[in-house]
Design a protein around this motif. Structure first.
Motif, short mmCIF file in Angstrom:
data_model
loop_
_atom_site.label_atom_id
_atom_site.label_comp_id
_atom_site.label_asym_id
_atom_site.label_seq_id
_atom_site.Cartn_x
_atom_site.Cartn_y
_atom_site.Cartn_z
N ALA A 88 -4.99 -39.93 30.40
CA ALA A 88 -4.37 -40.96 29.59
C ALA A 88 -4.67 -42.16 29.44
N LEU A 89 -5.09 -42.78 30.35
CA LEU A 89 -5.57 -44.26 30.62
C LEU A 89 -6.97 -44.26 29.89
N ARG A 90 -7.64 -43.33 30.28
CA ARG A 90 -9.29 -43.20 29.74
C ARG A 90 -9.24 -42.95 28.26
N ARG A 91 -8.07 -42.14 27.69
CA ARG A 91 -8.08 -42.13 26.24
C ARG A 91 -7.63 -43.56 25.65
N ARG A 92 -6.70 -44.09 26.31
CA ARG A 92 -6.22 -45.47 25.82
C ARG A 92 -7.49 -46.60 25.94
N ILE A 93 -8.23 -46.38 26.84
CA ILE A 93 -9.48 -47.51 26.69
C ILE A 93 -10.48 -46.99 25.71
N ALA A 94 -10.65 -45.72 25.61
CA ALA A 94 -11.57 -45.23 24.78
C ALA A 94 -11.11 -45.74 23.46
N PHE A 95 -10.02 -45.61 22.92
CA PHE A 95 -9.64 -45.93 21.59
C PHE A 95 -9.27 -47.53 21.29
N SER A 96 -9.45 -48.34 22.54
CA SER A 96 -9.63 -49.67 22.32
C SER A 96 -10.91 -50.34 21.87
N ASN A 97 -11.94 -49.46 21.87
CA ASN A 97 -13.43 -50.03 21.67
C ASN A 97 -13.37 -50.47 20.26
N PRO A 98 -13.90 -51.70 20.26
CA PRO A 98 -13.68 -52.77 18.99
C PRO A 98 -14.56 -52.03 18.04
N LEU A 99 -15.61 -51.17 18.15
CA LEU A 99 -16.00 -50.26 17.10
C LEU A 99 -15.47 -49.58 16.51
N LEU A 100 -14.31 -48.81 16.76
CA LEU A 100 -13.41 -48.27 16.10
C LEU A 100 -12.58 -49.13 15.02
N ASP A 101 -13.46 -49.77 14.19
CA ASP A 101 -12.66 -50.48 13.33
C ASP A 101 -12.34 -50.04 11.93
N PHE A 102 -11.93 -48.83 11.98
CA PHE A 102 -11.65 -47.96 10.88
C PHE A 102 -10.19 -47.35 11.16
N SER A 103 -9.69 -46.76 10.05
CA SER A 103 -8.24 -46.25 9.93
C SER A 103 -8.09 -44.96 9.63
N ARG A 104 -9.15 -44.45 8.98
CA ARG A 104 -9.18 -43.01 8.59
C ARG A 104 -10.38 -42.29 9.11
N ILE A 105 -10.39 -40.94 9.21
CA ILE A 105 -11.32 -39.81 9.47
C ILE A 105 -11.46 -38.86 8.42
N LEU A 106 -12.28 -38.57 7.75
CA LEU A 106 -12.68 -37.37 6.84
C LEU A 106 -13.16 -36.53 7.78
N PHE A 107 -12.79 -35.22 7.42
CA PHE A 107 -13.31 -34.05 8.25
C PHE A 107 -13.04 -32.81 7.57
N LEU A 108 -13.54 -31.66 8.20
CA LEU A 108 -13.52 -30.45 7.30
C LEU A 108 -12.96 -29.53 8.58
N LYS A 109 -12.38 -28.46 7.90
CA LYS A 109 -11.85 -27.30 8.67
C LYS A 109 -12.51 -25.83 8.38
N HIS A 110 -13.01 -25.07 9.16
CA HIS A 110 -13.95 -23.97 9.03
C HIS A 110 -13.79 -23.05 10.14
N ASP A 111 -13.29 -21.94 9.67
CA ASP A 111 -13.10 -20.91 10.83
C ASP A 111 -14.64 -19.94 10.82
N ARG A 112 -14.87 -19.53 12.22
CA ARG A 112 -15.88 -18.91 12.27
C ARG A 112 -16.03 -17.55 11.50
N ALA A 113 -17.13 -17.08 11.05
CA ALA A 113 -17.59 -16.05 10.24
C ALA A 113 -17.04 -14.68 10.82
N ARG A 114 -16.85 -13.71 10.04
CA ARG A 114 -16.49 -12.40 10.72
C ARG A 114 -17.51 -11.73 11.67
N TYR A 115 -18.70 -12.15 11.43
CA TYR A 115 -19.87 -11.66 12.30
C TYR A 115 -20.20 -12.83 13.11
#
Length: 288
Positions: free
Chosen positions: A138-165
């Motif tokens: 949990a501390l590691r997560r908090r530290i990682a999220f404090s990285n000053p390069l993470l200067d954005f507040s929104r993430i665009l992403f796509l959800k996709h299930d694996r194919a039938r085969y």
């Protein structure tokens, strides 16, 4: 709309508040259960890495030559995954504190120092080490999220299930795709209460064969974002399953406008949904 007067309204408001609190509590418990499962998996994975690393001297020598940072390796003093995570978390903290615009992490460092001292006095088999491991993660997560390069507040992403085969090529056959997924935005991803919403909810195609229709019941792949972060490209298929070919039916019968992927464009708010390609061919991996 029905107005509920007097006591009935007060009772309804209390019931509504109770239901909302119950849903929030369930969501919190679900998140905790998910994190607990993730940490258990990580403990097992690091344990396996430690055994493999220490059991192969040739691999040890090669990795020590190739690793950019020693913190990424397994040290002789590491007793279990807790020691590994504490050491790597400290390396992460040291690195972030040297960055321009880094926040004040003195309180986090104090807690990390305390946790390290406490764990040093615990026997390697003590159950408290697993609890300390969870806190270290949990501390590691908090530290990682404090990285000053993470200067954005929104993430665009796509959800996709694996194919039938489960075959690499089949992943790009629209008629093997499962009709699920979508394009989403995660707001405040590094905060305490991130929120996700479907970008294309309520959007309909503005042109072409699918004009006036929503992209529901199909499958999405290959999302790309414009350089000004205002417009997105992606591929979508209706995931139509054609009749399987026979000896008298050519393979081309499998590829139809409804069974193949096509490229679409839209604003990141879902506006201006436009179909850019169509036909009996698979079009995907659009790139700005």
């Amino acid at each position: 709309m029905h107005i509920v007067p007097g006591r009935r309204r007060s009772r309804l408001m209390r019931l509504t508040a109770f239901a909302a609190a119950a849903c929030a509590s369930l969501a919190a418990h679900a998140a905790e259960d998910f994190l607990a499962g993730e940490r258990a998996q990580e403990w097992d994975a690091i344990s396996q890495h430690m055994a493999e690393f220490r059991g192969n001297e040739a691999a040890q020598a090669r990795l020590r030559r190739e690793a950019l940072r020693d913190a990424a390796l397994i040290n002789d003093a590491d007793r279990d995954p807790l020691d590994v995570v504490l050491r790597r978390t400290r390396a992460l903290l040291d690195d972030i504190e040297t960055m321009d615009g880094a926040p004040d992490l003195s309180r986090v460092r104090t807690r990390l120092d305390t946790l390290s001292r406490q764990s040093a006095g615990l026997h390697a088999d003590a159950p408290e080490r697993r609890q300390a491991f969870d806190e270290a993660c949990a501390l590691r997560r908090r530290i990682a999220f404090s990285n000053p390069l993470l200067d954005f507040s929104r993430i665009l992403f796509l959800k996709h299930d694996r194919a039938r085969y489960q075959h690499m090529v089949d992943q790009y056959f629209g008629f093997h795709a499962l009709p699920t997924g979508g394009v989403y935005v995660l707001d405040e991803p590094f905060g305490e209460h991130p929120d996700m919403h479907d970008v294309l909810a309520g959007s309909t195609v503005a042109n072409g064969r699918l004009k006036g229709k929503s992209l529901e019941g199909g499958s999405f792949i290959s999302l790309d974002l414009s350089f000004d972060a205002s417009t997105m490209l992606f591929a979508w298929t209706e995931a139509e399953v054609p009749v399987e070919p026979t000896d008298r039916t050519p393979m081309e019968h499998l590829w139809t406008p409804g069974s193949t992927y096509h490229v679409f464009k839209a604003g990141v708010d879902g506006s201006g949904l436009t179909q850019l390609t169509d036909g009996r061919w698979n079009d995907f991996d659009p790139c700005w």
